[in-house]
Design an enzyme around this catalytic site. Structure first.
Site, mmCIF file in Angstrom:
data_model
loop_
_atom_site.group_PDB
_atom_site.id
_atom_site.type_symbol
_atom_site.label_atom_id
_atom_site.label_comp_id
_atom_site.label_asym_id
_atom_site.label_seq_id
_atom_site.Cartn_x
_atom_site.Cartn_y
_atom_site.Cartn_z
ATOM 1 N N LEU A 5 0.836 -1.193 0.000
ATOM 2 C CA LEU A 5 0.000 0.000 0.000
ATOM 3 C C LEU A 5 0.876 1.251 0.000
ATOM 4 C CD1 LEU A 5 -2.672 -1.258 2.561
ATOM 5 C CD2 LEU A 5 -3.006 -0.926 0.102
ATOM 6 N N TYR A 63 1.140 3.187 8.055
ATOM 7 C CA TYR A 63 0.827 3.022 6.643
ATOM 8 C C TYR A 63 1.624 1.855 6.081
ATOM 9 C CZ TYR A 63 4.907 6.192 5.808
ATOM 10 O OH TYR A 63 6.146 6.802 5.791
ATOM 11 N N CYS A 64 1.056 1.220 5.065
ATOM 12 C CA CYS A 64 1.619 0.016 4.453
ATOM 13 C C CYS A 64 2.027 -1.004 5.521
ATOM 14 C CB CYS A 64 2.817 0.367 3.572
ATOM 15 S SG CYS A 64 3.245 -0.955 2.393
ATOM 16 N N PRO A 65 1.065 -1.409 6.387
ATOM 17 C CA PRO A 65 1.406 -2.332 7.461
ATOM 18 C C PRO A 65 1.743 -3.726 6.941
ATOM 19 C CG PRO A 65 -0.970 -2.057 7.327
ATOM 20 C CD PRO A 65 -0.371 -1.072 6.353
ATOM 21 N N LYS A 97 6.871 2.493 14.495
ATOM 22 C CA LYS A 97 7.429 1.992 13.236
ATOM 23 C C LYS A 97 8.317 3.038 12.559
ATOM 24 C CE LYS A 97 5.849 0.397 8.665
ATOM 25 N NZ LYS A 97 4.686 -0.079 7.904
#
Length: 275
Positions: A90, A144-146, A157
Site C-alpha cells: 500500500l 501506513y503500508c502495514p 514503526k
C-alpha cells in the site's frame, strides 16, 4: 549475525544522490534489472541504496479507491507526486529523509520468504548496533503500508520491508525513515485515504492510520542521524565484510537490460493511471 550477510561477496550500487530527481519508477526498473542479473549469475549479489524526493508510491489496491483522483489531488496539493507500482503493498512516502535499501540475491541461495525478510532485519540491526536489541519485527497497527515485517522501536514503526522475486532473483526492499517526522508522513497518508474513501464502504480493508505510531530513527534514537550518514555506514559495513568495497554502478552491457525493464515499468504505470 546472519551468515549470508557476512559470507556473500557484495556489489554496492549507491544511488542515494543520483536518483534524487528521478521517478521512483526508475528504481523499480533498477531492482528488476538487478534481479535478472543476479538471478542469472551475471552479477554478484547486490546491495543498492536509493533516495527519491517527495513522492508517494501507491499499490494496486490504493488505485482502486472509490475516489482515487481526489486522493491523488490531496497528495499533489501537499507537494507529493503519486505513482502506482504494479505489485502488492500500500501507499508509502518517499522524501529526502527516507533511505531505501535493496538486497538482491539469487535463488542459488535458497531462502524462504521469511528467511529473506530476516536477512534485511539482521542487516538493519547491524547498521544500528546501539539500538539493535530494541528493533522488533511485527505488524504495527495504525501505520501506513502495514506488514508482518514492520520494524519498530518501542512500538513506533520506522521502516517497512517488501520483497520481489523474478528471473531466479530475490529483491528484498526496505524504506527507512531516517530523518524528519514519522507522524507527519503518516498524516499525509491518512489524509490521502480520507479523500480517497470519503466514508464509502469497500470490500478491501484500507488501513486506519494513527500517526503517533510512526517515527523516524532521528526521533527514536535522539541522535542527529542523516540519510547520508546511514549510507556511509552501509559502505563501511560492506567493506568490512568483503575485505574491500566493490562499488560498481551499471556497466554498459547492463544498461540495455535496464532500458528494457524501465520501458516495461513505465508502460505498466501508464496503463494503471488510465484505467
Amino acid at each position: 549475525m546472519n551468515e549470508i550477510l557476512q559470507k556473500t561477496t557484495w556489489r554496492f550500487v549507491d544511488q542515494s544522490i543520483s536518483a534524487n530527481k528521478r521517478s521512483p519508477l526508475e528504481s523499480f526498473a533498477m531492482d528488476d534489472t538487478l534481479c535478472h542479473l543476479v538471478g542469472q549469475e551475471m552479477s554478484d549479489a547486490t546491495i543498492r541504496t536509493w533516495v527519491h524526493h517527495d513522492a508517494v508510491v501507491l499499490g494496486i489496491q490504493d488505485h482502486r479507491l472509490p475516489y482515487i483522483e481526489e486522493g491523488m489531488a490531496t497528495l499533489r496539493a501537499n507537494g507529493y507526486e503519486p505513482i502506482v507500482r504494479n505489485s502488492g503493498g500500500l501507499a508509502v512516502v518517499l522524501d529526502h529523509g527516507v533511505l531505501n535499501i535493496s538486497i538482491v540475491v539469487g535463488e542459488q541461495i535458497p531462502l524462504s520468504i521469511n528467511a529473506a525478510f530476516d536477512v534485511m532485519v539482521d542487516f538493519i540491526r547491524a547498521l544500528f548496533p546501539k539500538v539493535a536489541h530494541k528493533i522488533e519485527a511485527y505488524e504495527v497497527v495504525g501505520s501506513y503500508c502495514p506488514g508482518s515485517y514492520d520494524l519498530s522501536i518501542d512500538g513506533k514503526k520506522f521502516a517497512g520491508i517488501s520483497q520481489r522475486r523474478m528471473k531466479n532473483g530475490i529483491a528484498v526492499q526496505i524504506y527507512v525513515c531516517v530523518e524528519g517526522s514519522g507522524s507527519e508522513r503518516a498524516e499525509l497518508i491518512r489524509d490521502f485515504y480520507a479523500a480517497g474513501l470519503q466514508g464509502e464502504e469497500t470490500k478491501f480493508q484500507y488501513p486506519v492510520i494513527t500517526p503517533h505510531v510512526m517515527a523516524s530513527l532521528q526521533e527514536l534514537t535522539g541522535e542527529i542521524v542523516s540519510v547520508q550518514e546511514v549510507n556511509e555506514r552501509i559502505r563501511q559495513q560492506l567493506a568490512e565484510w568483503n575485505g574491500m568495497l566493490r562499488e560498481n554502478p551499471l556497466q554498459q552491457h547492463e544498461t540495455d537490460l535496464y532500458t528494457f525493464y524501465l520501458e516495461r515499468v513505465l508502460k505498466r504505470n501508464e496503463s494503471m493511471l488510465t484505467k
